[in-house]
Design a protein around this motif. Structure first.
Motif, PDB file in Angstrom:
ATOM      1  N   PHE A 132       0.822  -1.210   0.000  1.00  0.00           N
ATOM      2  CA  PHE A 132       0.000   0.000   0.000  1.00  0.00           C
ATOM      3  C   PHE A 132       0.856   1.261   0.000  1.00  0.00           C
ATOM      4  O   PHE A 132       0.471   2.283  -0.582  1.00  0.00           O
ATOM      5  N   ALA A 133       2.022   1.211   0.648  1.00  0.00           N
ATOM      6  CA  ALA A 133       2.919   2.366   0.624  1.00  0.00           C
ATOM      7  C   ALA A 133       3.346   2.667  -0.811  1.00  0.00           C
ATOM      8  O   ALA A 133       3.384   3.832  -1.243  1.00  0.00           O
ATOM      9  N   ILE A 134       3.654   1.621  -1.568  1.00  0.00           N
ATOM     10  CA  ILE A 134       4.054   1.780  -2.969  1.00  0.00           C
ATOM     11  C   ILE A 134       2.859   2.191  -3.827  1.00  0.00           C
ATOM     12  O   ILE A 134       2.960   3.087  -4.674  1.00  0.00           O
ATOM     13  N   LYS A 135       1.717   1.534  -3.599  1.00  0.00           N
ATOM     14  CA  LYS A 135       0.519   1.813  -4.407  1.00  0.00           C
ATOM     15  C   LYS A 135       0.066   3.262  -4.247  1.00  0.00           C
ATOM     16  O   LYS A 135      -0.221   3.952  -5.243  1.00  0.00           O
ATOM     17  N   PHE A 136      -0.035   3.721  -3.006  1.00  0.00           N
ATOM     18  CA  PHE A 136      -0.523   5.081  -2.779  1.00  0.00           C
ATOM     19  C   PHE A 136       0.446   6.120  -3.346  1.00  0.00           C
ATOM     20  O   PHE A 136       0.023   7.179  -3.819  1.00  0.00           O
ATOM     21  N   LYS A 137       1.741   5.807  -3.315  1.00  0.00           N
ATOM     22  CA  LYS A 137       2.733   6.704  -3.909  1.00  0.00           C
ATOM     23  C   LYS A 137       2.542   6.766  -5.419  1.00  0.00           C
ATOM     24  O   LYS A 137       2.546   7.860  -6.015  1.00  0.00           O
ATOM     25  N   SER A 138       2.339   5.603  -6.048  1.00  0.00           N
ATOM     26  CA  SER A 138       2.138   5.564  -7.496  1.00  0.00           C
ATOM     27  C   SER A 138       0.793   6.174  -7.902  1.00  0.00           C
ATOM     28  O   SER A 138       0.628   6.629  -9.036  1.00  0.00           O
ATOM     29  N   ASP A 139      -0.168   6.169  -6.968  1.00  0.00           N
ATOM     30  CA  ASP A 139      -1.479   6.776  -7.239  1.00  0.00           C
ATOM     31  C   ASP A 139      -1.438   8.301  -7.204  1.00  0.00           C
ATOM     32  O   ASP A 139      -2.427   8.964  -7.527  1.00  0.00           O
ATOM     33  N   GLY A 140      -0.291   8.847  -6.783  1.00  0.00           N
ATOM     34  CA  GLY A 140      -0.153  10.299  -6.753  1.00  0.00           C
ATOM     35  C   GLY A 140      -0.316  10.916  -5.384  1.00  0.00           C
ATOM     36  O   GLY A 140      -0.334  12.153  -5.257  1.00  0.00           O
ATOM     37  N   LEU A 141      -0.439  10.094  -4.355  1.00  0.00           N
ATOM     38  CA  LEU A 141      -0.544  10.622  -2.996  1.00  0.00           C
ATOM     39  C   LEU A 141       0.822  11.175  -2.588  1.00  0.00           C
ATOM     40  O   LEU A 141       1.839  10.486  -2.707  1.00  0.00           O
ATOM     41  N   LYS A 142       0.874  12.398  -2.122  1.00  0.00           N
ATOM     42  CA  LYS A 142       2.171  12.992  -1.797  1.00  0.00           C
ATOM     43  C   LYS A 142       2.016  14.023  -0.678  1.00  0.00           C
ATOM     44  O   LYS A 142       0.907  14.349  -0.251  1.00  0.00           O
ATOM     45  N   GLY A 143       3.160  14.498  -0.246  1.00  0.00           N
ATOM     46  CA  GLY A 143       3.170  15.530   0.778  1.00  0.00           C
ATOM     47  C   GLY A 143       2.542  15.080   2.088  1.00  0.00           C
ATOM     48  O   GLY A 143       2.766  13.963   2.560  1.00  0.00           O
ATOM     49  N   LYS A 144       1.732  15.951   2.650  1.00  0.00           N
ATOM     50  CA  LYS A 144       1.100  15.698   3.945  1.00  0.00           C
ATOM     51  C   LYS A 144       0.200  14.481   3.903  1.00  0.00           C
ATOM     52  O   LYS A 144       0.148  13.694   4.861  1.00  0.00           O
ATOM     53  N   GLU A 145      -0.507  14.285   2.786  1.00  0.00           N
ATOM     54  CA  GLU A 145      -1.410  13.143   2.661  1.00  0.00           C
ATOM     55  C   GLU A 145      -0.635  11.828   2.680  1.00  0.00           C
ATOM     56  O   GLU A 145      -1.063  10.854   3.298  1.00  0.00           O
ATOM     57  N   TYR A 146       0.505  11.803   1.983  1.00  0.00           N
ATOM     58  CA  TYR A 146       1.297  10.564   1.950  1.00  0.00           C
ATOM     59  C   TYR A 146       1.936  10.297   3.305  1.00  0.00           C
ATOM     60  O   TYR A 146       2.020   9.146   3.749  1.00  0.00           O
ATOM     61  N   ARG A 147       2.384  11.360   3.976  1.00  0.00           N
ATOM     62  CA  ARG A 147       2.952  11.171   5.314  1.00  0.00           C
ATOM     63  C   ARG A 147       1.909  10.653   6.284  1.00  0.00           C
ATOM     64  O   ARG A 147       2.232   9.941   7.248  1.00  0.00           O
ATOM     65  N   ALA A 148       0.643  10.992   6.029  1.00  0.00           N
ATOM     66  CA  ALA A 148      -0.437  10.509   6.896  1.00  0.00           C
ATOM     67  C   ALA A 148      -0.523   8.984   6.880  1.00  0.00           C
ATOM     68  O   ALA A 148      -0.965   8.377   7.861  1.00  0.00           O
ATOM     69  N   TYR A 149      -0.110   8.376   5.776  1.00  0.00           N
ATOM     70  CA  TYR A 149      -0.104   6.914   5.704  1.00  0.00           C
ATOM     71  C   TYR A 149       0.840   6.347   6.765  1.00  0.00           C
ATOM     72  O   TYR A 149       0.469   5.435   7.526  1.00  0.00           O
ATOM     73  N   TYR A 150       2.058   6.886   6.828  1.00  0.00           N
ATOM     74  CA  TYR A 150       3.040   6.389   7.793  1.00  0.00           C
ATOM     75  C   TYR A 150       2.648   6.748   9.221  1.00  0.00           C
ATOM     76  O   TYR A 150       2.929   5.987  10.156  1.00  0.00           O
TER      77      TYR A 150
END
Length: 340
Positions: A188-206
């Motif tokens: 999911f970390a790879i998928k969401f990154k490839s889906d264009g999730l970035k910045g604050k939203e992507y950090r929210a995953y971690y």
């Protein structure tokens, strides 16, 4: 249909399936169900822990405290199994509910209920007579729902958080299965990154992953430190389960020798049909990979018990629901619209 009436019917449907399943439980005081040697061993350890003996120090055991404390809590009010049976029945109810909720992401409510019933009722007795697999099935069922929601709708922080809680519970239950959840979180970390999730939203995953680890890890570590058996837990549970990994060929033989394996082929066929119909099919593609991952991790559990086979059934909810999704349109049924 009135929304309240529909929810009531859903509740009654799940309750009816739960009742049928509970009849096969050896904890059921109104049925003549015998315990297996594995269950007797677990219940004996749980009773000793209830009586004050120290797990992994004064009492031997190779499952994590999640299992022993669950059954030990059932012994607090009485030495009978009635409270444990009630606890198990509540767990089964939510298990069936989330099987239904997962199926409902792919097919209509009617067929979603049928899917949940087919998957949970048939051969359930083999699971309720197992060791930790019944609790593992419950956790894996929750995981299937968290995975399906995020495959369809993208990153949902609370589902990532709950998925990580599942990982923590598995680690403190039967660590040999943890690879399923580790791979899922990496995926999911790879998928969401490839889906264009970035910045604050992507950090929210971690952040969600970290919060999930803390939610389970802190109380469990405090539990082990308080009872001064952290070292023994590591040796008797973590090291034992990791050293017991092996026997992949024998494990796959058990899984592939079951008639349920045909549902993997069905999933592939449904995916191909979805492609030709021009419908959304990527979720089904990902689910094929998730199914294979689950099979591999189950297969490498060293004992290769036949009860492990029942655990693999948790991921079959999507193939069953996928078949019914092909029938929905012909009957004028559709998937319930969700609020994202």
């Amino acid at each position: 249909m009135n929304k309240k009436l529909k929810r009531c019917l859903e509740f009654l449907g799940v309750l009816a399936i739960t009742f049928v399943i509970s009849l096969s439980s050896p904890l059921n005081p109104w049925m003549n169900n015998a315990f297996t040697a594995m269950q007797e061993g677990i219940l004996d350890i749980a009773h000793q822990i209830r009586d004050g003996f120290l797990a992994y120090v004064e009492v031997d055991g190779n499952y994590g405290p999640v299992l022993y404390e669950f059954y030990g809590l059932g012994y607090l009010p009485t030495d009978t199994h009635i409270v444990q049976f009630i606890m198990e029945t509540v767990g089964i109810f939510f298990l069936v509910l989330f099987q239904y909720k997962t199926a409902k992401l792919f097919t209509s409510e009617v067929f979603a209920m049928i899917s949940a019933g087919l998957l949970t009722v048939f051969e359930w007795g083999a699971l309720t007579h197992a060791g930790a697999e019944e609790m593992m099935f419950f956790i894996l069922t929750l995981t299937c729902y968290h995975v399906a929601r995020q495959l369809q709708q993208g990153f949902l922080s609370y589902h990532t958080y709950l998925l990580t809680i599942d990982l923590g519970l598995v680690f403190f239950l039967q660590p040999g299965y943890i690879f399923i959840w580790v791979v899922l979180l990496i995926f999911f970390a790879i998928k969401f990154k490839s889906d264009g999730l970035k910045g604050k939203e992507y950090r929210a995953y971690y952040v969600s992953v970290f919060e999930g680890l803390i939610t389970v890890g802190v109380p469990m570590v405090l539990y082990l430190l308080y009872f001064k058996n952290a070292k023994e837990f590591f040796q008797h549970v973590v090291v034992y389960n990791m050293n017991n990994i092996g026997g992949f060929a024998e494990g796959m033989k058990i899984i592939c020798g079951s008639p349920w394996i045909i549902l993997l082929a069905v999933l592939v066929v449904v995916t191909i049909v979805k492609v030709f119909l021009g419908e959304k099919f990527l979720t089904y593609c990902f689910w094929i990979g998730f199914t294979i991952l689950t099979f591999v991790v189950i297969a490498i559990q060293g004992d290769n018990l036949s009860t492990f086979l029942q655990l693999s059934k948790a991921v079959y909810i999507v193939p069953i629901a996928g078949v019914f999704s092909l029938i929905d349109k012909a009957l004028g049924l559709k998937v319930e619209e969700r609020e994202y």
